[in-house]
Scaffold this active site. Structure first.
Site, PDB file in Angstrom:
ATOM      1  N   LYS A 196     -42.232 -14.409   0.260  1.00  0.00           N
ATOM      2  CA  LYS A 196     -42.818 -13.460  -1.259  1.00  0.00           C
ATOM      3  C   LYS A 196     -40.902 -13.213  -1.596  1.00  0.00           C
ATOM      4  O   LYS A 196     -40.417 -12.787  -0.768  1.00  0.00           O
ATOM      5  CB  LYS A 196     -43.457 -12.092  -0.989  1.00  0.00           C
ATOM      6  CG  LYS A 196     -42.725 -10.818  -1.716  1.00  0.00           C
ATOM      7  CD  LYS A 196     -43.413  -9.750  -2.347  1.00  0.00           C
ATOM      8  CE  LYS A 196     -43.538  -9.242  -3.333  1.00  0.00           C
ATOM      9  NZ  LYS A 196     -44.061  -7.537  -3.255  1.00  0.00           N
ATOM     10  N   LYS A 249     -45.931 -16.434  -2.855  1.00  0.00           N
ATOM     11  CA  LYS A 249     -45.701 -15.035  -4.357  1.00  0.00           C
ATOM     12  C   LYS A 249     -43.794 -15.695  -4.915  1.00  0.00           C
ATOM     13  O   LYS A 249     -43.214 -15.528  -4.523  1.00  0.00           O
ATOM     14  CB  LYS A 249     -46.026 -13.973  -3.694  1.00  0.00           C
ATOM     15  CG  LYS A 249     -45.406 -13.504  -5.210  1.00  0.00           C
ATOM     16  CD  LYS A 249     -46.216 -11.571  -4.246  1.00  0.00           C
ATOM     17  CE  LYS A 249     -45.876 -11.150  -6.005  1.00  0.00           C
ATOM     18  NZ  LYS A 249     -45.501  -9.480  -5.344  1.00  0.00           N
TER      19      LYS A 249
HETATM   20  C1  PBG Z   1     -45.505  -4.207  -4.626  1.00  0.00           C
HETATM   21  C2  PBG Z   1     -45.295  -4.929  -5.318  1.00  0.00           C
HETATM   22  C3  PBG Z   1     -44.933  -5.581  -6.729  1.00  0.00           C
HETATM   23  C4  PBG Z   1     -45.503  -6.703  -6.551  1.00  0.00           C
HETATM   24  C5  PBG Z   1     -46.960  -7.009  -5.567  1.00  0.00           C
HETATM   25  N1  PBG Z   1     -46.534  -5.906  -4.878  1.00  0.00           N
HETATM   26  C6  PBG Z   1     -43.275  -5.508  -6.291  1.00  0.00           C
HETATM   27  C7  PBG Z   1     -42.521  -5.796  -6.315  1.00  0.00           C
HETATM   28  O1  PBG Z   1     -42.242  -6.286  -4.859  1.00  0.00           O
HETATM   29  O2  PBG Z   1     -41.113  -5.495  -6.687  1.00  0.00           O
HETATM   30  C8  PBG Z   1     -45.714  -7.802  -7.571  1.00  0.00           C
HETATM   31  C9  PBG Z   1     -46.907  -8.233  -8.754  1.00  0.00           C
HETATM   32  C10 PBG Z   1     -46.632  -8.558  -9.742  1.00  0.00           C
HETATM   33  O3  PBG Z   1     -45.657  -9.151 -10.340  1.00  0.00           O
HETATM   34  O4  PBG Z   1     -47.607  -8.687 -10.553  1.00  0.00           O
HETATM   35  N2  PBG Z   1     -44.198  -4.562  -3.318  1.00  0.00           N
END
Ligand code: PBG
Length: 324
Positions: A196, A249
């Site tokens: 991520k 991601k």
């Molecule tokens: C939380 C999380 C996030 C997303 C999914 N889970 C935001 C972040 O890490 O700040 C982002 C999903 C999206 O932008 O569609 N941990």
């Protein structure tokens, strides 16, 4: 002109093109992210995600039934916690009667075969908007993992099919798997957000859940967009620690990472077509600069072609309508 090979023969008409198409999208490819709110009969539009709403649980149940009837098989749940339950321990995250736990129970009750996955991270519950517990400006790793284990156990107790840790703390997959084994949750899976990236493309999501970091950024836990081999390291480690599926991601600017992770692991690989990627297509379409429907299908096809088994996308419903 004499040519030994003519590539255009395979592109001559729609029938031939469909015979030789290498990548086909189906409703079973998608996970639908859903934002759940407290209250009843509440549908709150998210300004930076046109066409997408946060729903109270009663409306979420209607939506889940509709998705199931369309052939969609999985949903990924996020909740918007009320300000008064936020703190720096994340304890609301494992409240057995919290919004997430109630939602999982109600959804599994209403549509038992829908594959329900839950986001596991502390940010919706954190006064600091960070994914972990904060001390002296640092995001603590090991204390956060303990909290994530409690959170995961409470989701398992509520009947979730997969927990989806999105926090990027070290060692959390091992700790969650161990806790599941020790507590008899031998049928609950783990979809790990393995690679991520620290991305600006999560902006609209943070608007949706009011979860933007209150100080600093998430670069001490989420990955540097410059790195490729690190993604492989993280994915391989998560598989070793017990992840049933891994995720990259985000998606479209990271198709190289999806392909490399796919080649490196033998578990299913998912990708998250995130809020900012949704917003870009929506905005360009609203300006009349892109054909939205074509942009949706081309984007999702490219994400699948890169090697994705499962795609989390806010466009799932529209894509299924378009696939007919
Ligand atoms: C939380 C999380 C996030 C997303 C999914 N889970 C935001 C972040 O890490 O700040 C982002 C999903 C999206 O932008 O569609 N941990």
């Amino acid at each position: 002109m004499y040519l030994q090979k003519r590539g255009r023969i395979l592109r001559k008409n729609a029938a031939i093109r469909s015979l030789v198409a290498e990548t086909l999208l189906t409703p079973g490819d998608f996970m639908v992210p859903l934002f759940i709110d407290e209250g009843e009969n509440v549908a709150t539009p998210i300004p930076s995600m046109p066409g997408y709403c946060r729903y109270s649980l009663d409306l979420t149940l209607k939506e889940v039934k509709e998705l199931w009837n369309m052939g969609i098989k999985s949903i990924l749940l996020f909740v918007k916690a009320k300000d008064e339950v936020k703190d720096n321990t994340g304890q609301e995250a494992w409240n057995p009667d919290g919004l997430m736990q109630r939602s999982v129970r109600a959804i599994k009750d209403a549509v038992p075969d829908m594959v329900v996955m839950t986001d596991v991270a502390l940010d919706p519950y954190s006064i600091y908007g960070h994914d972990g517990i904060v001390k002296d400006g640092e995001i603590l790793n090991d204390e956060t993992v303990e909290a994530l284990v409690r959170m995961s156990l409470s989701h398992a107790e509520a009947g979730v099919d997969f927990v989806a840790p999105s926090d990027m703390m070290d060692g959390r997959i091992h700790a969650i798997r161990k806790a599941f084994e020790e507590n008899g949750f031998t049928r609950t899976g783990i979809l790990s957000y393995s690679a991520k990236y620290a991305s600006c493309f999560y902006g609209p999501f943070r608007d949706a859940l009011d979860s933007a970091p209150g100080f600093g950024d998430k670069k001490t836990y989420q990955m540097d967009p410059a790195n490729r081999r690190e993604a492989l390291k993280e994915a391989l480690l998560d598989v070793e620690e017990g992840a049933d599926m891994v995720m990259v991601k985000l998606a479209m600017a990271y198709l190289d990472i999806i392909r490399e992770v796919k080649d490196a692991v033998t578990v299913p690989v998912s990708a998250y077509h995130v809020s900012g990627e949704y917003a870009m297509i929506k905005a360009a379409a609203q300006m009349g600069w892109l054909d939205e429907d074509k942009a949706i299908l081309e984007s999702l096809t490219s994400i699948k072609r890169a090697g994705t088994d499962l795609i989390a996308t806010y466009f799932a419903k529209r894509a299924v309508e378009l696939l007919g």
